[in-house]
Structure formats: C-alpha cells, structure tokens
Scaffold this active site. Structure first.
Site, mmCIF file in Angstrom:
data_model
loop_
_atom_site.group_PDB
_atom_site.id
_atom_site.type_symbol
_atom_site.label_atom_id
_atom_site.label_comp_id
_atom_site.label_asym_id
_atom_site.label_seq_id
_atom_site.Cartn_x
_atom_site.Cartn_y
_atom_site.Cartn_z
ATOM 1 C CG HIS A 1 19.470 33.477 31.681
ATOM 2 N ND1 HIS A 1 18.512 33.970 32.553
ATOM 3 C CD2 HIS A 1 20.211 32.597 32.409
ATOM 4 C CE1 HIS A 1 18.665 33.414 33.746
ATOM 5 N NE2 HIS A 1 19.694 32.577 33.689
ATOM 6 C CG ASP B 1 22.686 63.552 47.012
ATOM 7 O OD1 ASP B 1 23.031 62.460 46.528
ATOM 8 O OD2 ASP B 1 21.749 64.224 46.550
ATOM 9 C CD1 TRP C 1 27.235 33.427 30.730
ATOM 10 C CD2 TRP C 1 28.322 35.170 31.590
ATOM 11 N NE1 TRP C 1 27.934 32.987 31.830
ATOM 12 C CE2 TRP C 1 28.611 34.029 32.380
ATOM 13 C CE3 TRP C 1 28.901 36.398 31.951
ATOM 14 C CZ2 TRP C 1 29.443 34.077 33.489
ATOM 15 C CZ3 TRP C 1 29.734 36.438 33.056
ATOM 16 C CH2 TRP C 1 29.993 35.278 33.823
ATOM 17 C CB SER D 1 26.695 52.709 33.785
ATOM 18 O OG SER D 1 25.882 52.666 34.935
ATOM 19 C CB SER D 2 30.096 49.634 36.336
ATOM 20 O OG SER D 2 28.971 48.864 35.970
ATOM 21 C CG HIS E 1 36.908 34.455 40.356
ATOM 22 N ND1 HIS E 1 36.305 33.299 39.942
ATOM 23 C CD2 HIS E 1 36.824 34.444 41.700
ATOM 24 C CE1 HIS E 1 35.901 32.599 40.993
ATOM 25 N NE2 HIS E 1 36.208 33.276 42.074
ATOM 26 C CD GLU F 1 30.511 41.499 37.465
ATOM 27 O OE1 GLU F 1 29.277 41.578 37.473
ATOM 28 O OE2 GLU F 1 31.253 42.493 37.586
ATOM 29 C CE1 TYR G 1 34.482 35.696 46.103
ATOM 30 C CE2 TYR G 1 36.080 36.090 44.358
ATOM 31 C CZ TYR G 1 35.502 35.247 45.299
ATOM 32 O OH TYR G 1 35.931 33.953 45.412
ATOM 33 C CB SER H 1 26.925 41.948 57.687
ATOM 34 O OG SER H 1 27.692 40.894 57.143
ATOM 35 C CG HIS I 1 39.075 28.875 39.681
ATOM 36 N ND1 HIS I 1 39.043 29.443 40.922
ATOM 37 C CD2 HIS I 1 37.991 29.359 39.048
ATOM 38 C CE1 HIS I 1 37.988 30.224 41.044
ATOM 39 N NE2 HIS I 1 37.335 30.188 39.899
ATOM 40 C CG HIS I 2 36.778 30.761 35.647
ATOM 41 N ND1 HIS I 2 35.434 30.532 35.789
ATOM 42 C CD2 HIS I 2 37.095 31.615 36.662
ATOM 43 C CE1 HIS I 2 34.958 31.217 36.815
ATOM 44 N NE2 HIS I 2 35.957 31.886 37.354
ATOM 45 C CB THR J 1 34.096 32.699 51.759
ATOM 46 O OG1 THR J 1 34.736 33.449 50.727
ATOM 47 C CG2 THR J 1 32.614 32.608 51.467
ATOM 48 C CE LYS K 1 32.909 38.910 54.037
ATOM 49 N NZ LYS K 1 32.487 40.067 54.826
ATOM 50 N NE ARG L 1 29.809 25.886 31.003
ATOM 51 C CZ ARG L 1 30.275 26.967 31.597
ATOM 52 N NH1 ARG L 1 29.463 27.763 32.236
ATOM 53 N NH2 ARG L 1 31.562 27.261 31.536
#
Length: 596
Positions: free
Chosen positions: A59, A88, A132, A162-163, A246, A248, A250, A261, A295-296, A321, A324, A443
């Site tokens: 998931h 293009d 994950w 790919s990315s 982290h 990721e 963003y 926006s 912080h993780h 943040t 914004k 969890r």
C-alpha cells in the site's frame, strides 16, 4: 493502438501516465480497504499476519511510487509544455522511455502477488513484506529469505530510472524551451514547482539507489553493509532512506502546491498574491528539505546535538510552507469567488495540509516525538499531508485541466458530491488515528486487543476509508458519464491567465500554430501595463515538424525487467539477455532518423 504504443507526443504520454497511475491508485486503495477491514474490530482475522505485512508494505509503496508521483508526472507531461509555450518536451523519446520503464517496474512489483508457485512458496503471494521504508536489518536475507524483498528492491531501482529520465527531461524543457519573452519570473507557478520537483528528483533518487544497491549486494553477494553482527549498522539504511525520503515528501507535495497556485487565481479572478514569494518559498522548501531527515530518527539515539539541530531545521521548514498558505488565503481574500469543484478541492487542500503541517511540527520536538514515533499518530500525519495534501491537490488539477486534456467538462454536481464525500471520509478515516496513536496503538501491527481501548476509533476510521472509496466511485461515474454526456469544452472554459487556455481543447498535436510571444506573467489577462495577448491562429501558417513515433523506447525499457529477473530467479543468462535488449534498444534509438 500502435500510435499509442509508439507515441512520443507529450500529451499522449501524459494521458498514459494518468490512466496507469490511476489504476495503481485503485490497487493501493483496495489494499488500504483490506487493512482497514482487518483493523475494524479487535482480534481481527480477515488476513494473516504475513498477508497484512504484505498489504501495508505494498500500500505504501504503491501510493508513493506508483500512484502519487506518476499522477503528478501526468500533469508535468501534459500541462508544462503548454504553459511555457513549447511544442513538446526537450527529449520526446526519453519521455516515452520514462513512461514504459514506470509501467514495467510497477507491473514487476505487483506481479509478486501472483507468482508464489514459481518460487516454490506455499501461497500465491510473495509480495514485499518489510514495510514501504524497508528498514534494515529486517530486509536482510537472514530475516527475509524469500523473494519478497528482492521484488521490492529491484522494482524500486527500475522506478528510479524512470524518475531520473523524466527529471532531466523536464529540467531541460523548462530552462531551454520557454516561449519568447517568458522570463523565469513569468513562468507559471505550476511549472516553477515542477522545476523544483525535478531538481529534487535527480538529487534524491541517487541516494535511495545507493541504499538499494547496498541492500542488493547484501542479499545476493553476501556483503554486510547493514549487518550489525559483522560490524556494520542498520542505521546506515535509515540515514540513506530518510535522506531520500524527506525530499521525496516534497517531490509529492510541491506539484500539488503548484496546482493550487494555478486554481485559486483563476476562480478568485485575481492574480496570485505574492507570486515571487510563492516561487522562492518553493525553492527554499527544496533546499531546506535536505536538512530535516533525522527527525525520522529521534528514537535511535543520535545524541542531544544532532537532535537539537534537526529539531530546529524541522521547525524552520514550516516557515516557507506557512508563507505559501498565507499567500493562498490572501489570493482568495476579496476575490470574485466562483465555487467550482476545482476550487473546492484546492481550498480543501489548504485546510487539510494545515492540519498535517501542524501535526508535523509536533514531530520537531524530540521528547514529543519519542511518544509519537511508531504509533498511529505518525500514520495520521503522513495521510493528512499526502492524502489531504497531495491527493486533494491532484483532484483540483484533474477538475481544472480535464476540459483541456479531453475536450469535455466534468459534471459539477457530481464533482461536488465527490469532494464532500472525500473530505468527510478523509477526516473520518485519518483524524481518529491521532487519538489511536496517542492512546498507545503501534503502527505495523495486524491486530490488537479490546483492552487497548481503541476499538470504536478504529471502526470509525474504517467507515471513513469506505466513504473515500464511495467518493472515488462517484468520480469514476463522472468520468464515464462525461465521455458521452459531458459538455464540450471551449478553448478557455474558466477564463484562465496562462498559455494553455489559448489553444483548442484538446490541443492539436503541434500545440501552438504559432509559438506565442509573452509580454506579461498573466498573458491572457489585462493588466495595468499589458493588454491580453491574442490567441494563436486556428491554422498554422506553415507546415510544422512533429517528432514521429518510435518502438525503441519501449524495447529499451523491456530490457530492465528482464535484467531484474536474473537475480530474482537466480538465472544468470537472463542478465545477458536483458542487457542485450537494453543495448540494442538504445543503439537503434540513437541512430533512428528523427524526422516526420
């Protein structure tokens, strides 16, 4: 069918990304519903512990890598060239290669649900089961001897290719292919956030690639990069994973911020408040996202100095943040508001992202984080950010650009039902998880006892998850109905300010009959110093060169899953076959005449 398989048109590739990613979104949602059904009552027995581990691992992996990122990529592909006035992307065949690699990597990952007998497993499913985030050393061969983790690490490496291919492509496109007069501070906010996102992609994915290569060497060649008994430390994986993880976050949220926006100014009928501040706060988020990863890891014992530094940076990143959010609210303030479905989702994004951001700031305090870490409080936080944030933002983009992409308008009444069911279901599903976590439910557990006192909250959460599922069904009904009964869309159904609204819906293959010259940040709106630009002529004044289709991106992409099958099945000759397919595809691609 041949034209779709060989296409190098950025618009068709955008639609391929959209429908493929949406199918993976449905798969990830089905996995989520099974998880919630298992946890709806104490001592649940819908699935076994092993299957539950596979469900929550797949998931998370599916939603992050196969749904949300490529759904954003569908808008990068379709909208960015139109917004910057290009025919293009810079490298059309590389764009096609990126899509096919994504599709094949996603299919390889999900094949793990069905191929157990090929690996002499007692069940059909040998899906990844280590979370994950793949924490070492649970992912070492000693603790996970089957092919489950192999599917995960090889699939992610393919998706990373790919990315990276897409990342380099869009950076070159935005920097080099803007219409005449479109200076960087005239680039629309969505294209700006796309540019920042791509820089994060090309710098973050090499980090997770290094971590995965180390894990691959540990599992296949007997090295000991993460094995504590051999003198290594599993914390190396955590540093590498969260150093990627982290940024990721963003990579997932900045495109949604860009969409919001664009949507808010259009439906408030006024320019984005503080455009320059919005742009530079996005750039600042991209830079600061690299300084908060630990912080993780407040619970692993990094020491007071490291904990203090990362607590400070985590609080600090809330500033751009928050800037914004104030800009978005100020954009709405005093505007001529039109309550479209796209605007509903955009405002819902702001509200839910504020809650997710505030719960994120609570993680910045190491003493508080020690109580919250590895509980459902963290699950609540990430879902408020990535569902309340990214998913609501993406749906705002879908309702906003759907007429441009398909030539038909989605039903607004059905869209409002979709929004309110999603909004109610999301809060029912994820807000109780804050309380569930604070009451002590960890969890990553597949069952719990009634004595924990969270049975009613878990049931409410499950009801919310099914409300979200009903909302997605309403969206699918809307899409199917629109195919036959949707109102045809003119060039500009919303009165937008950016270039994509100056051409037909859907756009012709060449996008612009004449490349526009831009004199204002809002070229289609009247400003104090500029009249609105004239739309390009309906018929091109001269023939336009369009890149032809090509089989070679698909053939080159096919080499990667074949390469991955070699270590998966311990069949060395497949490595040579996969490498041969890849090299032949690249060689023929390089020497293919690129003229139509």
């Amino acid at each position: 069918m041949k034209r779709w398989i060989t296409t190098t048109d950025h618009k068709r590739i955008g639609l391929l990304y959209f429908w493929t990613a949406f199918c993976f979104f449905l798969v990830g949602g089905l996995e989520a519903l099974l998880i919630r059904l298992q946890l709806a009552q104490p001592n649940g027995h819908l699935v076994s512990a092993e299957t539950y581990n596979q469900l929550f691992t797949m998931h998370g992996t599916t939603m992050v890598f196969l749904a949300l990122m490529p759904l954003s990529a569908s808008f990068f592909n379709y909208i960015v060239p139109l917004q910057i006035g290009a025919r293009d992307v810079a490298f059309p065949r590389l764009n096609a290669f990126s899509y096919w690699v994504f599709l094949l990597g996603g299919l390889l990952l999900n094949a793990s649900w069905l191929v157990g007998p090929l690996f002499h497993a007692p069940h059909w499913n040998v899906a990844p089961n280590g979370g994950w985030f793949g924490y070492a050393n649970l992912t070492e061969r000693q603790f996970s001897p089957g092919p489950n983790i192999d599917f995960w690490l090889l699939g992610l490496q393919i998706l990373g290719i790919s990315s990276l291919a897409a990342g380099f492509n869009f950076i070159v496109t935005i920097l080099n292919m803007r219409a005449p007069g479109m200076k960087m501070l005239r680039v629309p906010a969505f294209s700006w956030m796309t540019l920042v996102t791509q820089f994060l992609v090309i710098t973050a994915f090499p980090v997770i690639t290094v971590g995965l290569v180390f894990l691959m060497f540990d599992r296949f060649f007997g090295t000991h990069f993460y094995v504590a008994t051999a003198g290594a430390t599993p914390l190396l994986w955590q540093h590498l994973f969260w150093l990627f993880g982290h940024p990721e976050v963003y990579i997932l949220i900045l495109p949604a911020m860009g969409i919001v926006s664009e949507v808010l100014p259009t439906f408030a009928r006024k320019p984005l408040f503080g455009y320059t501040v919005v742009v530079f706060s996005g750039v600042l988020i991209g830079f600061m996202g690299w300084g908060v990863w630990s912080h993780h890891m407040f619970a692993v014992g990094l020491g007071p100095i490291a904990d203090s530094v990362f607590a400070g940076t985590t609080m600090l990143i809330a500033v751009p943040t928050g800037v914004k959010i104030f800009n978005w609210i100020a954009t709405l303030w005093g505007g001529d508001i039109r309550g479209s479905t796209a605007l509903h989702f955009a405002v819902g994004f702001i509200a839910m992202f504020i809650i997710g951001g505030l719960s994120g700031v609570t993680h910045a305090s190491p003493p508080a984080d020690l109580q919250q870490t590895d509980t459902y409080y963290v699950v609540a936080h990430i879902h408020y950010v990535l569902f309340g944030g990214t998913v609501l933002g993406l749906f705002a983009g879908i309702y906003y650009w759907w007429p441009k992409m398909t030539g038909r308008l989605l039903s607004e009444p059905l869209g409002k039902w979709h929004f309110w069911l999603t909004f109610l279901g999301m809060n029912l599903a994820f807000f109780p998880m804050h309380l569930i976590g604070l009451l002590g439910m960890p969890r990553r557990i597949y069952t719990y006892t009634p004595e924990l006192g969270v049975s009613a909250l878990n049931l409410v959460s499950t009801v919310g998850a099914f409300l979200i599922a009903v909302a997605i069904l309403v969206f699918l009904v809307n899409v199917l109905r629109t195919r036959t009964h949707g109102r045809p869309a003119p060039n500009d159904p919303w009165g937008g300010a950016t270039l994509e609204w100056s051409i037909p819906s859907p756009p012709p293959v060449y996008n612009f009959s004449v490349i526009p010259t831009v004199a204002s940040r809002l070229p289609r709106w009247k400003t104090e110093r500029h009249e609105p630009m004239r739309d390009p002529p309906a018929v091109p004044p001269a023939p336009i060169h369009v890149p032809p289709g090509s089989w070679w991106p698909l053939i080159a992409a096919l080499g990667l899953p074949v390469l991955a099958l070699a270590p998966l099945t311990h069949t060395p000759w497949l490595a040579f076959l996969g490498a041969a397919i890849l090299l032949v595809g690249i060689y023929r691609w390089a020497f293919e005449p690129f003229e139509a």
